[in-house]
Design a protein around this motif. Sequence first.
Motif, PDB file in Angstrom:
ATOM      1  N   GLY A 159     -67.322 -26.228  31.716  1.00 52.24           N
ATOM      2  CA  GLY A 159     -66.786 -25.114  32.354  1.00 52.24           C
ATOM      3  C   GLY A 159     -67.881 -24.471  33.015  1.00 52.24           C
ATOM      4  O   GLY A 159     -69.092 -24.608  32.860  1.00 52.24           O
ATOM      5  N   TYR A 160     -67.816 -23.502  34.005  1.00 50.85           N
ATOM      6  CA  TYR A 160     -68.364 -22.481  34.768  1.00 50.85           C
ATOM      7  C   TYR A 160     -68.131 -21.475  34.527  1.00 50.85           C
ATOM      8  O   TYR A 160     -67.058 -20.693  34.514  1.00 50.85           O
ATOM      9  N   ARG A 161     -69.232 -20.553  33.904  1.00 54.64           N
ATOM     10  CA  ARG A 161     -68.850 -18.972  33.662  1.00 54.64           C
ATOM     11  C   ARG A 161     -69.445 -18.383  34.601  1.00 54.64           C
ATOM     12  O   ARG A 161     -70.417 -18.615  35.464  1.00 54.64           O
ATOM     13  N   PHE A 162     -68.940 -17.132  35.018  1.00 53.21           N
ATOM     14  CA  PHE A 162     -69.249 -16.103  36.152  1.00 53.21           C
ATOM     15  C   PHE A 162     -69.445 -14.929  35.562  1.00 53.21           C
ATOM     16  O   PHE A 162     -68.987 -14.405  34.717  1.00 53.21           O
ATOM     17  N   ARG A 163     -70.667 -14.276  36.230  1.00 59.28           N
ATOM     18  CA  ARG A 163     -70.774 -12.805  35.880  1.00 59.28           C
ATOM     19  C   ARG A 163     -70.828 -11.925  36.859  1.00 59.28           C
ATOM     20  O   ARG A 163     -70.898 -12.398  38.218  1.00 59.28           O
ATOM     21  N   GLY A 164     -71.170 -10.585  36.673  1.00 59.89           N
ATOM     22  CA  GLY A 164     -71.233  -9.608  37.649  1.00 59.89           C
ATOM     23  C   GLY A 164     -70.118  -8.676  38.352  1.00 59.89           C
ATOM     24  O   GLY A 164     -70.296  -7.777  38.874  1.00 59.89           O
TER      25      GLY A 164
END
Lengths: 292, 323
Positions: free
Chosen positions: B212-217
């Motif tokens: 999976g791809y994690r996203f931040r911000g």
Amino acid sequence: MARTESRYSFGGDEHLFVEIDEEMSLEAFFKSLSVCTAIKEAGIRGVSEICPANASFQIKFDPDVIAPADIEAEVRRIEARAQASHRIATRILEVPAFFRDPWTTETLMRFRDRHQDPNATDIEFAARINGYPSVEAFLAAFTGSPWFVSMVGFVAGLPFLYQMVERKRQIQVPKYLRPRTDTPALTIGFGGCFGCIYSVRGAGGYQMFGITPMPIYDPQQKISYLQDFMCLFRPGDILVWKPIDREGYDAIKADVEAGRFVPKMAEVTFDLDAFERDVDGTNRKLLEALHA
Amino acid sequence: MLEVVRPGLATTVQDLGRPGYYHVGIPISGAMDRLAARAANLLVGNPEDAALLESPFMGPELRFADARTVAVTGAEIAPKVNGEPRPLWTSFRVGKSDLLSFDFLKKGARIYIAISGGIDVPVVLGSRSTYALGALGGFHGRKLEAGDLLPLGAGAGASEGRTVPEHLRRMPEMPAKLRVLPGLYWHRLTEEAKQSFFEDTWKVAPEADRIGYRFRGGRPLTFVPREQPFGAGSDPSNIVDAAYPYGSIQVPGGTEPIALHRDAVSGGGYMMLGTVISADMDLIGQLQPHTPTRFVPCDMAEALRARAERRKLLDAIRAHLAA
């Protein structure tokens, strides 16, 4: 009280998600399992995956073959027709369990900063918050009733386990505050109201109570009892813990490696109505079938 | 035979995946950017579902034991044969003992290296794809290591210089835009969170892999207060453990959305707010860490239109290379 109407939602353009109930119950699980079986038997075109879960299920479909609205209509029709079967023919399996073993203990000590109670072990914490006077009393409750395999997944072959007792007796433990980056393979874990056996080494957020020497997933299919299929558990299986000590652990591990170990297993019929009328009596009969 | 001189970061054997076992936790796996993988195979004259190599962020070094046709598609990581540059998205020949190596990553995230004849590892549960978490399929169930010798299939190989023109290639925009069909447990979000999720620009976190791809911000997401259902767990982002769709976006604790990809964990106890549409799944495979990303709301009609467009693009590549 179980909800009467399921909630349908699409997971993008390739998945239909159906929530039987928001909360976990054996009734919701049985409904999920029986609707999934009926969907499988119906052989709907374009369906590539049918995944029963604890109180919900998911279908993966190809929208180039069947339109989303059409698959929803078909599944709704099947759900309306499917008798929420309260009787299933299934298997009961015994799983040797070495609680408070050195490997999960070493791992849990490494991740104390991610835990609710850094000064206790996972099992001490679980015993305390569930009102047991000692870890021994907690383990007596934990191993004192069978468990349903209510879902297989997260990673390959991992069984989610649901305790077969009245709700007021069910053990509940929160997951780690932040997931660990490591869990030994074959760790016996617990989170929310679910037990599990980690099939492979990896990340995890469930509390760690012990370990089993009995492999439940073998991609090489070298383990004698995993040569037909690489995953041992199926949704609907019933599991019984058999507490063992270090000596018992080493002996079984040696038997597994020598190809001598065969899991103790029996075919049984489970009746949800009979279970709800007499929980302990029904569980006793299941155990008798296993040991017959 | 193909010798792995240097493996790159996480090079794996992949094809178009292993459907049918998600109900026991075995994910579909296969190339993250399927369009690029299909194109690479077509360029060298392989069936579209032949096994090839997927390399994230950095190319491997490979030595050939015999003459083959090769094509590299996907990210901009320029291939070299014995140090001489070769074009991307274009077939080229390599001879016996030739060394295939790569330049640095310029754009995108994953290259697909197709070799005529395909990578001939054993078929496991219907596929040659690697599922590393389960040590299943591919080359011994793992990413490649220096010294590995990969078996190759027989295949004449297409001629040199076949190319996929630029207008038929697909890479993410900057910032990347991923279309999301809200649903699943979307109703658990507050109105404020429903808006901020789509308004904010997120960034790909370093935890971005085949699972999976994690996203931040973005701003933290808040949940509608409720008494948690029995068995769900105490955090408002918890649900009774359920199956996870490919592309579904879960938000543990409301802070960092994770979009599951081809090696997805098949289920768990975190609410999902919706799902990246099938047409945009390939794009995720070409996102580097720190890439600014916007999630764009989309309905089913648009998801199906996008799917049809992607299909048309694939048909155009097929037609172009068949001509």
